[in-house]
Design a protein around this motif. Structure first.
Motif, PDB file in Angstrom:
ATOM      1  N   THR A   1       5.640   2.723  -2.762  1.00 19.96           N
ATOM      2  CA  THR A   1       4.708   2.524  -4.031  1.00 19.96           C
ATOM      3  C   THR A   1       5.270   1.927  -5.247  1.00 19.96           C
ATOM      4  OG1 THR A   1       5.161   4.959  -4.789  1.00 19.96           O
ATOM      5  CG2 THR A   1       3.311   4.717  -2.917  1.00 19.96           C
ATOM      6  N   TYR A   2       6.508   1.997  -5.295  1.00 25.26           N
ATOM      7  CA  TYR A   2       7.321   1.394  -6.509  1.00 25.26           C
ATOM      8  C   TYR A   2       7.792  -0.138  -6.326  1.00 25.26           C
ATOM      9  CZ  TYR A   2       6.684   6.161  -8.091  1.00 25.26           C
ATOM     10  OH  TYR A   2       6.343   7.520  -8.547  1.00 25.26           O
ATOM     11  N   VAL A   3       7.716  -0.569  -5.329  1.00 21.86           N
ATOM     12  CA  VAL A   3       8.181  -2.032  -5.178  1.00 21.86           C
ATOM     13  C   VAL A   3       6.983  -2.906  -5.319  1.00 21.86           C
ATOM     14  CG1 VAL A   3      10.184  -1.234  -3.774  1.00 21.86           C
ATOM     15  CG2 VAL A   3       7.753  -1.736  -2.811  1.00 21.86           C
TER      16      VAL A   3
ATOM     17  N   ALA B   1       8.635  -6.132   0.746  1.00 23.24           N
ATOM     18  CA  ALA B   1       9.320  -4.739   0.583  1.00 23.24           C
ATOM     19  C   ALA B   1       8.317  -3.868   0.756  1.00 23.24           C
ATOM     20  CB  ALA B   1      10.052  -4.780  -0.852  1.00 23.24           C
ATOM     21  N   ASP B   2       7.297  -3.825   0.304  1.00 25.07           N
ATOM     22  CA  ASP B   2       6.126  -2.797   0.568  1.00 25.07           C
ATOM     23  C   ASP B   2       6.041  -2.716   2.265  1.00 25.07           C
ATOM     24  OD1 ASP B   2       4.181  -0.880   0.532  1.00 25.07           O
ATOM     25  OD2 ASP B   2       2.730  -2.284  -0.216  1.00 25.07           O
ATOM     26  N   ARG B   3       5.762  -3.846   2.709  1.00 24.90           N
ATOM     27  CA  ARG B   3       5.433  -3.805   4.126  1.00 24.90           C
ATOM     28  C   ARG B   3       6.629  -3.344   4.980  1.00 24.90           C
ATOM     29  NH1 ARG B   3       3.548  -9.495   7.287  1.00 24.90           N
ATOM     30  NH2 ARG B   3       2.915  -8.595   9.211  1.00 24.90           N
ATOM     31  N   ILE B   4       7.897  -3.720   4.551  1.00 22.30           N
ATOM     32  CA  ILE B   4       9.191  -3.096   5.170  1.00 22.30           C
ATOM     33  C   ILE B   4       9.177  -1.608   5.204  1.00 22.30           C
ATOM     34  CG2 ILE B   4      11.542  -3.247   5.742  1.00 22.30           C
ATOM     35  CD1 ILE B   4      11.181  -6.235   4.931  1.00 22.30           C
ATOM     36  N   LEU B   5       9.091  -1.157   3.967  1.00 20.98           N
ATOM     37  CA  LEU B   5       9.261   0.269   3.651  1.00 20.98           C
ATOM     38  C   LEU B   5       8.019   0.967   4.155  1.00 20.98           C
ATOM     39  CD1 LEU B   5      10.628   0.173   0.042  1.00 20.98           C
ATOM     40  CD2 LEU B   5      11.763   1.064   2.030  1.00 20.98           C
TER      41      LEU B   5
ATOM     42  N   TYR C   1       0.881  -1.346  13.123  1.00 19.45           N
ATOM     43  CA  TYR C   1       0.811  -1.291  11.406  1.00 19.45           C
ATOM     44  C   TYR C   1       1.659  -2.281  10.709  1.00 19.45           C
ATOM     45  CZ  TYR C   1       1.388   0.749   6.798  1.00 19.45           C
ATOM     46  OH  TYR C   1       1.278   0.983   5.301  1.00 19.45           O
ATOM     47  N   PHE C   2       2.841  -2.890  11.484  1.00 16.63           N
ATOM     48  CA  PHE C   2       3.378  -4.045  10.520  1.00 16.63           C
ATOM     49  C   PHE C   2       2.458  -5.205  10.728  1.00 16.63           C
ATOM     50  CE2 PHE C   2       6.447  -7.629  10.584  1.00 16.63           C
ATOM     51  CZ  PHE C   2       6.980  -7.402   9.452  1.00 16.63           C
TER      52      PHE C   2
END
Length: 386
Positions: A56-58, A63-67, A110-111
């Motif tokens: 939520t902070y990137v 990066a959001d997708r990976i995390l 999801y990815f």
């Protein structure tokens, strides 16, 4: 009072990391595979929540997708660890392949659907709910002795989280009331609060399950010979009484064979106690391999063994010969020396009210076999048999 969604998640993540760090200290190193699966599950859950909070902070979408995908993957893998722990405690659990497919498909779907918020939220939460339901189902109908209390606690916790997870998926996929992960929607807040509570409840339940496992192992150790893994005298007498009751109830024969390794003290004195222990282990292994299913083998002490057969005396001599032949072949190859045994045979009589008279007659026959020259079978009702 307004509940903050991220604060609830952060509290859950911190609790999970603290529990993950504490459990190895509490459980120690010599633990079962099930206990290690529990530890892995808690750590994966902690990583799942940490990853989703970080996402939520990137600012970058990739990066959001990976995390986010890492979070979903860790969450589904954590439930697979819980399932494996339950299988270890309760015996084989239903639908393992289906569960594994769902565990793998959840983060992959999801990815790949990350571009559509509705699809990825609906997919991930629906599949996670199904995974959680399968884990809840795994607490039912144990194939091994297990207390009801901790299983019921896990079942209720998993069922609750499955319902909240599915509700999240429905709201996120089919309404516009849940436009982002941080939205303080009542369903979202209920999910975060439920996760925080069920972490504590599941941890308590798993600790109780681990304690029960330890108690069962202690009881097994009390009736098991540590060197050979056969029942010891105490374990043998308990199971022999059950076999006697079964024989009486169904009018079945029962035959006892008392077995004693010949000149075993000489083996220890000449070759050392290590070779003597290996000889006992070899004989025990051959005894287990030669007996039939349903027969009871035990080490009663020292070099003395007993075999209780659900058959009449006619089965005793052939079994003795098979065992003797296998021992003659295996001992030189595995121990570097020849060993033999003496045996005494007795059958159950109508007036035997306990297992002790049967064992006493077999023991007297064993003494006669040793007196007559060892390396032979002697029957309590017949002359010596070579």
């Amino acid at each position: 009072m307004q509940l903050d969604f991220l604060t609830l998640l952060a509290t859950t993540a911190i609790s999970l990391f603290m529990i993950s760090a504490s459990l190895p200290l509490i459980m120690g190193r010599n633990i079962s595979a099930s206990a290690r699966y529990v530890q892995a599950s808690l750590l994966l859950q902690a990583l799942a929540w940490a990853a989703i909070i970080a996402s939520t902070y990137v600012p970058a979408t990739l990066a959001d997708r990976i995390l986010s995908t890492v979070s979903i993957g860790c969450g589904s893998a954590a439930q697979w660890m819980n399932y494996r722990a339950l299988a270890g405690w309760l015996g084989p659990r239903p639908w393992p392949r289906l569960l594994l497919v769902l565990v793998v498909a959840t983060p992959l779907g999801y990815f790949s659907s990350f571009g559509s918020y509705a699809i990825r939220v609906g997919w991930a939460n629906t599949l996670l709910a199904a995974v959680t339901l399968l884990v809840a189902r795994a607490t039912l109908q144990p194939q091994r002795p297990a207390e009801t209390g901790w299983r019921r606690l896990i079942f209720v916790s998993m069922l609750t989280m499955a319902g909240l997870t599915l509700a999240r998926g429905i709201v996120g996929a089919f309404t516009d009331q849940y436009p982002s992960f941080r939205t303080p929607h009542p369903v979202n807040l209920a999910f975060a609060l439920g996760a925080c509570v069920t972490v504590v409840l599941n941890t308590i339940a798993m600790l109780v399950a681990w304690r029960d496992e330890a108690e069962i192992k202690l009881r097994e150790l009390a009736v098991t010979d540590a060197l050979t893994s056969l029942p010891n005298r105490r374990g043998f007498e308990k199971r022999a009484q059950a076999m006697l009751a079964h024989a009486r109830r169904h009018d079945l024969p029962l035959t006892a064979l008392m077995l004693d390794l010949d000149h075993f003290k000489q083996v220890n004195d000449t070759h050392g106690h290590e070779v003597g222990d290996r000889a006992l282990q070899l004989f025990s292994r051959l005894l287990k391999e030669t007996r039939r299913d349903g027969d009871l083998a035990a080490r009663l002490g020292g070099e003395e063994f007993c075999l209780l057969l659900h058959s009449d005396a006619s089965a005793g001599a052939p079994l003795d010969q098979r065992l003797r032949q296998r021992l003659r072949q295996a001992a030189p190859a595995e121990l570097g020396l020849e060993i033999d045994f003496s045996a005494g045979l007795a059958v159950l009589r109508p007036d035997d009210t306990s297992i002790q008279p049967l064992l006493a007659r077999a023991d007297r026959a064993l003494y006669e076999a040793k007196t007559d020259g060892r390396g032979r079978l002697h029957s309590a009702t017949q002359d010596a048999m070579n």
